[in-house]
Write a protein that holds these residues in place. Structure first.
Motif, PDB file in Angstrom:
ATOM      1  N   ARG A 227       0.861  -1.203   0.000  1.00  0.00           N
ATOM      2  CA  ARG A 227       0.000   0.000   0.000  1.00  0.00           C
ATOM      3  C   ARG A 227       0.890   1.244   0.000  1.00  0.00           C
ATOM      4  NH1 ARG A 227      -5.519  -1.000   0.941  1.00  0.00           N
ATOM      5  NH2 ARG A 227      -5.946  -2.955   2.018  1.00  0.00           N
ATOM      6  N   PRO A 228       1.500   1.556  -1.135  1.00  0.00           N
ATOM      7  CA  PRO A 228       2.424   2.698  -1.174  1.00  0.00           C
ATOM      8  C   PRO A 228       1.742   4.054  -1.297  1.00  0.00           C
ATOM      9  CG  PRO A 228       2.298   1.695  -3.344  1.00  0.00           C
ATOM     10  CD  PRO A 228       1.458   0.840  -2.428  1.00  0.00           C
ATOM     11  N   CYS A 229       0.420   4.088  -1.467  1.00  0.00           N
ATOM     12  CA  CYS A 229      -0.274   5.340  -1.774  1.00  0.00           C
ATOM     13  C   CYS A 229      -0.934   6.006  -0.576  1.00  0.00           C
ATOM     14  CB  CYS A 229      -1.329   5.091  -2.860  1.00  0.00           C
ATOM     15  SG  CYS A 229      -0.661   4.408  -4.393  1.00  0.00           S
ATOM     16  N   VAL A 230      -0.700   5.510   0.622  1.00  0.00           N
ATOM     17  CA  VAL A 230      -1.340   6.105   1.797  1.00  0.00           C
ATOM     18  C   VAL A 230      -0.939   7.572   1.917  1.00  0.00           C
ATOM     19  CG1 VAL A 230       0.527   5.388   3.373  1.00  0.00           C
ATOM     20  CG2 VAL A 230      -1.775   5.823   4.258  1.00  0.00           C
ATOM     21  N   ARG A 231      -1.902   8.407   2.267  1.00  0.00           N
ATOM     22  CA  ARG A 231      -1.664   9.847   2.340  1.00  0.00           C
ATOM     23  C   ARG A 231      -1.235  10.277   3.745  1.00  0.00           C
ATOM     24  NH1 ARG A 231      -6.138  13.104  -1.209  1.00  0.00           N
ATOM     25  NH2 ARG A 231      -6.564  11.544  -2.812  1.00  0.00           N
ATOM     26  N   GLU A 232      -0.407  11.309   3.808  1.00  0.00           N
ATOM     27  CA  GLU A 232       0.036  11.843   5.095  1.00  0.00           C
ATOM     28  C   GLU A 232      -1.156  12.346   5.911  1.00  0.00           C
ATOM     29  OE1 GLU A 232       3.026  15.211   7.060  1.00  0.00           O
ATOM     30  OE2 GLU A 232       2.896  14.997   4.878  1.00  0.00           O
ATOM     31  N   THR A 233      -2.133  12.933   5.242  1.00  0.00           N
ATOM     32  CA  THR A 233      -3.306  13.428   5.973  1.00  0.00           C
ATOM     33  C   THR A 233      -4.060  12.283   6.637  1.00  0.00           C
ATOM     34  OG1 THR A 233      -4.549  13.371   3.885  1.00  0.00           O
ATOM     35  CG2 THR A 233      -3.628  15.488   4.569  1.00  0.00           C
ATOM     36  N   ASP A 234      -4.111  11.124   5.984  1.00  0.00           N
ATOM     37  CA  ASP A 234      -4.756   9.962   6.597  1.00  0.00           C
ATOM     38  C   ASP A 234      -3.965   9.466   7.796  1.00  0.00           C
ATOM     39  OD1 ASP A 234      -6.911   9.974   4.926  1.00  0.00           O
ATOM     40  OD2 ASP A 234      -6.352   8.192   3.780  1.00  0.00           O
ATOM     41  N   LEU A 235      -2.631   9.490   7.687  1.00  0.00           N
ATOM     42  CA  LEU A 235      -1.801   9.096   8.830  1.00  0.00           C
ATOM     43  C   LEU A 235      -2.038  10.037  10.003  1.00  0.00           C
ATOM     44  CD1 LEU A 235       1.608   8.264   7.063  1.00  0.00           C
ATOM     45  CD2 LEU A 235      -0.171   6.671   7.794  1.00  0.00           C
ATOM     46  N   ASN A 236      -2.129  11.329   9.724  1.00  0.00           N
ATOM     47  CA  ASN A 236      -2.410  12.308  10.782  1.00  0.00           C
ATOM     48  C   ASN A 236      -3.722  11.993  11.496  1.00  0.00           C
ATOM     49  OD1 ASN A 236      -0.115  13.784  10.171  1.00  0.00           O
ATOM     50  ND2 ASN A 236      -1.187  15.262   8.888  1.00  0.00           N
ATOM     51  N   THR A 237      -4.767  11.747  10.704  1.00  0.00           N
ATOM     52  CA  THR A 237      -6.083  11.486  11.284  1.00  0.00           C
ATOM     53  C   THR A 237      -6.079  10.192  12.084  1.00  0.00           C
ATOM     54  OG1 THR A 237      -7.093  12.592   9.380  1.00  0.00           O
ATOM     55  CG2 THR A 237      -8.545  11.298  10.778  1.00  0.00           C
ATOM     56  N   LEU A 238      -5.453   9.153  11.543  1.00  0.00           N
ATOM     57  CA  LEU A 238      -5.384   7.875  12.253  1.00  0.00           C
ATOM     58  C   LEU A 238      -4.683   8.028  13.591  1.00  0.00           C
ATOM     59  CD1 LEU A 238      -5.774   4.772  12.292  1.00  0.00           C
ATOM     60  CD2 LEU A 238      -3.526   4.601  11.186  1.00  0.00           C
ATOM     61  N   ILE A 239      -3.571   8.749  13.609  1.00  0.00           N
ATOM     62  CA  ILE A 239      -2.825   8.951  14.857  1.00  0.00           C
ATOM     63  C   ILE A 239      -3.677   9.706  15.870  1.00  0.00           C
ATOM     64  CG2 ILE A 239      -0.850  10.135  15.892  1.00  0.00           C
ATOM     65  CD1 ILE A 239       0.656   9.545  13.225  1.00  0.00           C
ATOM     66  N   GLU A 240      -4.303  10.775  15.419  1.00  0.00           N
ATOM     67  CA  GLU A 240      -5.105  11.609  16.323  1.00  0.00           C
ATOM     68  C   GLU A 240      -6.265  10.818  16.933  1.00  0.00           C
ATOM     69  OE1 GLU A 240      -6.707  16.176  16.306  1.00  0.00           O
ATOM     70  OE2 GLU A 240      -6.868  15.045  14.443  1.00  0.00           O
ATOM     71  N   VAL A 241      -6.991  10.080  16.095  1.00  0.00           N
ATOM     72  CA  VAL A 241      -8.146   9.322  16.583  1.00  0.00           C
ATOM     73  C   VAL A 241      -7.689   8.152  17.469  1.00  0.00           C
ATOM     74  CG1 VAL A 241     -10.077   7.853  15.891  1.00  0.00           C
ATOM     75  CG2 VAL A 241      -9.606   9.957  14.635  1.00  0.00           C
ATOM     76  N   SER A 242      -6.673   7.431  17.049  1.00  0.00           N
ATOM     77  CA  SER A 242      -6.223   6.244  17.781  1.00  0.00           C
ATOM     78  C   SER A 242      -5.729   6.587  19.176  1.00  0.00           C
ATOM     79  CB  SER A 242      -5.115   5.522  17.006  1.00  0.00           C
ATOM     80  OG  SER A 242      -5.601   5.025  15.778  1.00  0.00           O
ATOM     81  N   GLN A 243      -4.946   7.665  19.281  1.00  0.00           N
ATOM     82  CA  GLN A 243      -4.392   8.025  20.582  1.00  0.00           C
ATOM     83  C   GLN A 243      -5.449   8.553  21.543  1.00  0.00           C
ATOM     84  OE1 GLN A 243      -1.051  10.603  19.600  1.00  0.00           O
ATOM     85  NE2 GLN A 243       0.326   8.851  19.637  1.00  0.00           N
ATOM     86  N   ALA A 244      -6.580   8.993  20.998  1.00  0.00           N
ATOM     87  CA  ALA A 244      -7.671   9.463  21.856  1.00  0.00           C
ATOM     88  C   ALA A 244      -8.670   8.353  22.160  1.00  0.00           C
ATOM     89  CB  ALA A 244      -8.391  10.634  21.179  1.00  0.00           C
ATOM     90  N   HIS A 245      -8.455   7.175  21.554  1.00  0.00           N
ATOM     91  CA  HIS A 245      -9.400   6.059  21.687  1.00  0.00           C
ATOM     92  C   HIS A 245      -8.878   5.065  22.711  1.00  0.00           C
ATOM     93  CE1 HIS A 245     -11.779   2.525  20.307  1.00  0.00           C
ATOM     94  NE2 HIS A 245     -12.647   3.436  19.915  1.00  0.00           N
ATOM     95  N   GLN A 246      -9.785   4.341  23.353  1.00  0.00           N
ATOM     96  CA  GLN A 246      -9.377   3.392  24.386  1.00  0.00           C
ATOM     97  C   GLN A 246      -8.673   2.154  23.816  1.00  0.00           C
ATOM     98  OE1 GLN A 246     -12.899   2.149  26.432  1.00  0.00           O
ATOM     99  NE2 GLN A 246     -14.015   1.602  24.568  1.00  0.00           N
ATOM    100  N   VAL A 247      -8.836   1.896  22.526  1.00  0.00           N
ATOM    101  CA  VAL A 247      -8.209   0.722  21.914  1.00  0.00           C
ATOM    102  C   VAL A 247      -7.206   1.112  20.832  1.00  0.00           C
ATOM    103  CG1 VAL A 247      -8.600  -1.449  20.684  1.00  0.00           C
ATOM    104  CG2 VAL A 247     -10.294  -0.631  22.338  1.00  0.00           C
ATOM    105  N   GLY A 248      -7.611   1.952  19.923  1.00  0.00           N
ATOM    106  CA  GLY A 248      -6.835   2.282  18.732  1.00  0.00           C
ATOM    107  C   GLY A 248      -7.762   2.254  17.543  1.00  0.00           C
ATOM    108  N   GLY A 249      -7.208   2.318  16.349  1.00  0.00           N
ATOM    109  CA  GLY A 249      -8.085   2.369  15.189  1.00  0.00           C
ATOM    110  C   GLY A 249      -7.419   1.913  13.911  1.00  0.00           C
TER     111      GLY A 249
END
Length: 235
Positions: free
Chosen positions: A113-135
């Motif tokens: 999956r070489p096409c992942v966007r930096e903006t998606d990584l940002n959102t994943l990090i933000e949501v996961s770290q605020a979540h009780q499990v991750g995402g």
């Protein structure tokens, strides 16, 4: 987008697969897109993110291709032995991260999956770290879904509401994911991605909507599509 990001996230890239559906003379992660292999595009995309300080690549023992890549000598890339199944490779990477005490959070991403966007990584990090499990990154199902019978005829239409395509990266706490994967494998559970191990353990990870152009290279025609997306999303 400004994100409250952790200074210490390690990415794990399971890359021990053979990619038989590509009908190529080498595993799909070593096929070329422009001047780089698929794996190089993927690893360098992850390393370009300011929150990711190291990438662990799980490679089959005796793999003749990885040592020839530029990333094999990158100071922030670590090679570990991959396993027979994806979960075994991810677990190998997790054990390294835990033993070296590298990070509290890991982000597991498909080599193809070489096409992942930096903006998606940002959102994943933000949501996961605020979540009780991750995402996990995911994309809502848009097409009409059909369930087949044994003759490959349509048995019935599946309601697509609330159905998502699971993508990667998938981000969880290192120790929690390692425990869930270890226990699931010991119980011979069917584990298709990291989230399914957490689900098996009774947790409910977050679904983080990402761009659908985060494709997984599986078929020969996917290479040209990935090259198009990479060129379009430059910068």
């Amino acid at each position: 987008m400004t994100t409250a990001i952790s200074p210490s996230i390690v990415a794990i890239v399971p890359a021990a697969g053979v990619g038989s559906r590509m009908k190529a003379d080498k595993p799909k992660q070593y096929l070329m897109i422009g001047e780089r292999t698929v794996l190089e595009h993927t690893v360098l995309k992850l390393l370009a993110h300011p929150a990711i300080n190291k990438v662990i690549v799980a490679i089959t023992q005796g793999d003749p291709y990885f040592p020839t890549l530029s990333i094999a000598n990158h100071p922030d890339v670590v090679r570990v032995d991959g396993g027979k199944e994806r979960a075994d490779s991810v677990l190998s990477g997790l054990r390294y991260v835990a033993a070296e005490q590298l990070a509290d959070w890991v982000m597991v991403h498909d080599a193809a999956r070489p096409c992942v966007r930096e903006t998606d990584l940002n959102t994943l990090i933000e949501v996961s770290q605020a979540h009780q499990v991750g995402g996990i990154l995911a994309s809502p199902v848009r097409d009409t879904m059909k369930r087949a019978n044994n003759e490959q005829n349509i048995d019935h239409t599946v309601e697509r509401e609330a159905l998502w395509h699971a993508l990667t990266p998938q981000m969880f706490r290192t120790t929690q994911l390692m425990r869930a994967l270890s226990d699931a494998l010991a119980a011979d559970a069917i584990i298709t991605d990291e989230a399914s191990a957490l689900e098996w353990a009774g947790f409910q990870p977050a679904l983080v909507q990402g761009f659908a152009d985060n494709i997984k290279i599986t078929q020969p025609e996917d290479l040209a599509l990935a090259e198009f997306y990479l060129e379009r999303n430059k910068g």
